[in-house]
Design an enzyme around this catalytic site. Sequence first.
Site, PDB file in Angstrom:
ATOM      1  CG  ASP A  20      -1.702   1.390   1.358  1.00  0.00           C
ATOM      2  OD1 ASP A  20      -2.517   1.362   0.371  1.00  0.00           O
ATOM      3  OD2 ASP A  20      -1.902   1.797   2.510  1.00  0.00           O
ATOM      4  CG  ASP A  22      -1.878   7.828   0.523  1.00  0.00           C
ATOM      5  OD1 ASP A  22      -1.043   8.596   0.360  1.00  0.00           O
ATOM      6  OD2 ASP A  22      -2.790   7.471  -0.640  1.00  0.00           O
ATOM      7  CG  ASP A 182      -1.992   2.025   6.339  1.00  0.00           C
ATOM      8  OD1 ASP A 182      -2.354   1.601   5.122  1.00  0.00           O
ATOM      9  OD2 ASP A 182      -2.434   3.174   6.762  1.00  0.00           O
TER      10      ASP A 182
END
Length: 227
Positions: A20, A22, A182
Amino acid sequence: MKLILPAPAQPLDIDAVMVDLDGTMVNTLGDFAEALNRMLADLKLPAIAPDAIENMVGKGSENLIRSVLKHVGAADVDAVYPQAWLRYEHHYLDINGQFADVYPGVREGLQTLKSMGLRMACLTNKPLSFAQPLLAAKGLDGFFDCVFGGDSFPRKKPDPMPLIETCKALGSQPARTLMVGDSSNDAQAAHAAGCPVVLMTYGYNHGQPITEVEAAAYLQSLQQLAA
């Protein structure tokens, strides 16, 4: 290839990795705040604080913009959204990466994965037109065999489709393709796709503790991944 995770997690046998963007590789909260507040100023709406934005990140730009408009009290979110998107896109492309920083250990962790001969993809809900320049600006683009954004497929994470399609692009089976993220979006998508998942402890998880989300391991740095 056997990937060693921090104890007490068990090693994983994998052939490829999806990462991922961001909140996982780059802290983009400053970019979001700058572009969104410029957008709100254009629309003559109140500004929003960065800490309020953080809990809205992760489900794609449309959800982010709609959440921000609702938060600042826009009278009719549906009516103002088209103009809001145009202004947001304009401002984000203008400042992309200028208020963002690569998290410590990311480059080192990606280099370790690359040195293992693993095929790698960046898989984000960020629009591809935002993601590719950001990776290039931060010197991360060379690590990835392919990059897919939130508009690359008909559905976004937490739907499993982006992960399944990325596995196809990488030529790997889901069970042997690690998702590094995240948030619960990454984990939910990985579980549904049949991919193992590890989660970073420093990212954006909609205001919820990341350790409450099921994962193979929770990492404080990508440097904790080792061959």
